[in-house]
Design an enzyme around this catalytic site. Structure first.
Site, PDB file in Angstrom:
ATOM      1  N   ASP A  31       0.799  -1.229   0.000  1.00 30.00           N
ATOM      2  CA  ASP A  31       0.000   0.000   0.000  1.00 30.00           C
ATOM      3  C   ASP A  31       0.832   1.279   0.000  1.00 30.00           C
ATOM      4  OD1 ASP A  31       0.803  -0.027   2.661  1.00 30.00           O
ATOM      5  OD2 ASP A  31      -1.214  -0.207   3.469  1.00 30.00           O
ATOM      6  N   LEU A  43      -3.829  -2.772  -3.831  1.00 31.10           N
ATOM      7  CA  LEU A  43      -2.886  -2.360  -2.788  1.00 31.10           C
ATOM      8  C   LEU A  43      -3.227  -3.074  -1.493  1.00 31.10           C
ATOM      9  CD1 LEU A  43      -3.028   1.398  -3.756  1.00 31.10           C
ATOM     10  CD2 LEU A  43      -1.191  -0.206  -4.283  1.00 31.10           C
ATOM     11  N   HIS A  44      -2.191  -3.580  -0.811  1.00 31.16           N
ATOM     12  CA  HIS A  44      -2.402  -4.406   0.378  1.00 31.16           C
ATOM     13  C   HIS A  44      -1.406  -4.047   1.471  1.00 31.16           C
ATOM     14  CE1 HIS A  44       1.155  -6.825  -0.612  1.00 31.16           C
ATOM     15  NE2 HIS A  44       0.748  -6.688  -1.869  1.00 31.16           N
ATOM     16  N   THR A  45      -1.667  -4.575   2.669  1.00 28.95           N
ATOM     17  CA  THR A  45      -0.786  -4.317   3.802  1.00 28.95           C
ATOM     18  C   THR A  45       0.600  -4.874   3.530  1.00 28.95           C
ATOM     19  OG1 THR A  45      -1.555  -6.342   4.886  1.00 28.95           O
ATOM     20  CG2 THR A  45      -2.620  -4.289   5.549  1.00 28.95           C
TER      21      THR A  45
END
Length: 125
Positions: A31, A43-45
């Site tokens: 992200d 988008l990811h952690t």
């Protein structure tokens, strides 16, 4: 489990190629992706890749199952460093690009929809 992350945000064009038989892929990125890439990415952690992804591994997106059929030569490195890779849902024994992970749906699994990529949903290998 080798990798577990939560979707934070979808770029406005991130699901454009999903379900198109000619392309059928998504692009993953932490992200904190550069702004130039955000529109195209899921988008990811930011998470740790605990072990390399390999053919035969399972991938779950919102608990829908996929088998990894091929892994590009750079996919584990970019996933580890940037949370970045292309996931192609066409399967096949060869990765289409160096940063690509090829997967195919487990028999009987429902097709992915945009709802599977809602913020908070999980992606794991």
């Amino acid at each position: 489990m080798k990798y577990f992350t939560r979707i934070q945000k979808l770029g406005k064009d991130s699901l454009t190629f999903l379900g198109d038989p000619e392309s059928n892929f998504i692009i993953l990125f932490n992200d904190n992706a550069p702004p130039a890439f955000e529109d195209l990415c899921v988008l990811h952690t930011i998470e740790e890749l605990r072990a390399n992804i390999e053919p035969g591994d399972m991938m779950l997106i919102n608990e829908k199952g996929f088998e990894v059929t091929a892994v590009g030569t750079e996919a584990n490195e970019t996933l580890r460093g940037l949370g970045h890779c292309t996931v192609s849902f066409k399967g096949g024994p060869e990765a289409e690009r160096p940063g690509c992970i090829m997967v195919e749906a487990v028999k009987g699994e429902e097709p992915l929809t945009s709802a599977d990529f809602a913020p908070g949903n999980t992606i794991e290998f």
